[in-house]
Design a protein around this motif. Structure first.
Motif, PDB file in Angstrom:
ATOM      1  N   HIS A  88       0.840  -1.187   0.000  1.00 51.49           N
ATOM      2  CA  HIS A  88       0.000   0.000   0.000  1.00 51.49           C
ATOM      3  C   HIS A  88       0.883   1.248   0.000  1.00 51.49           C
ATOM      4  CE1 HIS A  88      -3.482  -2.426   2.012  1.00 51.49           C
ATOM      5  NE2 HIS A  88      -3.144  -2.880   0.834  1.00 51.49           N
TER       6      HIS A  88
ATOM      7  N   ARG B 221       1.215  -3.432   5.533  1.00 51.41           N
ATOM      8  CA  ARG B 221       0.020  -4.040   4.962  1.00 51.41           C
ATOM      9  C   ARG B 221       0.174  -4.128   3.448  1.00 51.41           C
ATOM     10  NH1 ARG B 221       0.206  -5.264   9.268  1.00 51.41           N
ATOM     11  NH2 ARG B 221      -1.074  -4.669  11.059  1.00 51.41           N
TER      12      ARG B 221
ATOM     13  N   GLU C 112      -0.998  -7.004  -0.204  1.00 52.17           N
ATOM     14  CA  GLU C 112      -1.675  -8.221  -0.641  1.00 52.17           C
ATOM     15  C   GLU C 112      -0.732  -8.995  -1.559  1.00 52.17           C
ATOM     16  OE1 GLU C 112      -3.256  -4.753  -3.114  1.00 52.17           O
ATOM     17  OE2 GLU C 112      -3.820  -5.324  -1.072  1.00 52.17           O
TER      18      GLU C 112
ATOM     19  N   TYR D 218       1.755 -13.454   4.536  1.00 48.48           N
ATOM     20  CA  TYR D 218       0.991 -13.279   3.307  1.00 48.48           C
ATOM     21  C   TYR D 218       1.070 -14.465   2.357  1.00 48.48           C
ATOM     22  CZ  TYR D 218       0.169  -8.478   4.706  1.00 48.48           C
ATOM     23  OH  TYR D 218      -0.251  -7.369   5.395  1.00 48.48           O
TER      24      TYR D 218
END
Length: 265
Positions: free
Chosen positions: A179, A193, A195, A249
């Motif tokens: 991010h 954070r 993905e 992750y």
């Protein structure tokens, strides 16, 4: 495994240690500047969340040299010396984000990012559309004895994002889309954070060129890439000292790190 107390809990620490134990490695977390620590008692010392080094870089490097004189240090002190000052970007020999290294004669960019070469986690980093303001900020860093870096703000970090490729003992483990920290409303968190992402072939090619240019052992490497407006991938940072590794992750990430450690010790 080293850490510091100044910036809060590293949420990857226990996960990493549990996988080390599962691989027969007896590990523990020790504050890097603990005066009572006997580093010679360990087969290896793994540098991890030393997030306070930016205020004490010379002390940290002196510590690292001392540790490497009595045991295996991962990553090695030669890597830490280079990687804790972002002027390493000038010597990578691969495409990097355009960077202006002084407060004078700034390029004409729509938007600027100004930061010191010794920094982490967007600390003392400013985004501005004002060229004079960017020059003023860079001059203030210079006056304080800090090497300024001025870069264009790349809109692609908000659309495509930064892609971080993680390698353990030079073997690809996983990649994430991070991010953007300088987007409106963004806040910094050491426990980052993101993905999970599958990197494109041109991103993998660039990351592996970076790794090939480093002659030292690397337990871990995080290579942060962005795309320029024409789609060209470039390195924005090479994280070899204390990167967040995004172990939660990818299902095998923590196990991959543990395996790499067994290979190097």
């Amino acid at each position: 495994m080293t850490f510091d107390d100044a910036t809060g809990q590293d949420d990857e620490r226990d996960l990493a240690l549990s996988h080390w134990q599962a691989n027969g490695i007896e590990g523990r977390a020790v504050r890097w500047d603990d005066p009572a620590a006997d580093w010679s008692a360990y087969d290896a010392v793994v540098v991890r969340s030393v997030w306070d080094y930016i205020d004490r870089r010379e002390e940290f490097l002196t510590w690292a040299r001392g540790v490497e004189s009595v045991t295996r240090l991962l990553n090695p002190v030669a890597v830490l010396e280079s990687n804790t000052d972002k002027t390493y970007l000038r010597d990578l020999g691969v495409p990097t984000v355009p960077t202006h290294w002084s407060a004078h004669d700034l390029p004409d960019w729509p938007e600027y990012v100004v930061k010191p070469a010794i920094s982490a986690g967007a600390r003392d980093t400013t985004r501005t559309t004002d060229r004079d303001k960017a020059a003023e900020l860079a001059a203030a860093l210079q006056a304080a004895g800090r090497q300024p870096m001025v870069q264009p703000y790349l809109d692609m970090v908000e659309s495509e994002g930064e892609t971080s490729l993680l390698y353990f003992n030079r073997r690809f483990s996983h990649a994430v889309r991070r991010h953007p920290m300088l987007a409106p409303g963004a806040t910094f968190d050491h426990n980052a954070r993101a993905e999970l992402r599958t990197p494109a072939p041109d991103q993998v090619d660039l990351a592996e060129k970076v790794l090939a240019a480093i002659p030292h052992a690397l337990l871990y490497a995080r290579i942060d890439l962005v795309r320029l407006s024409d789609g060209t991938p470039v390195v924005i940072e090479l994280e070899l000292t204390e990167p967040y590794l995004f172990l939660r992750y990818a299902p095998d990430a923590a196990a991959n790190l543990a395996r790499a450690l067994t290979e190097l010790v």
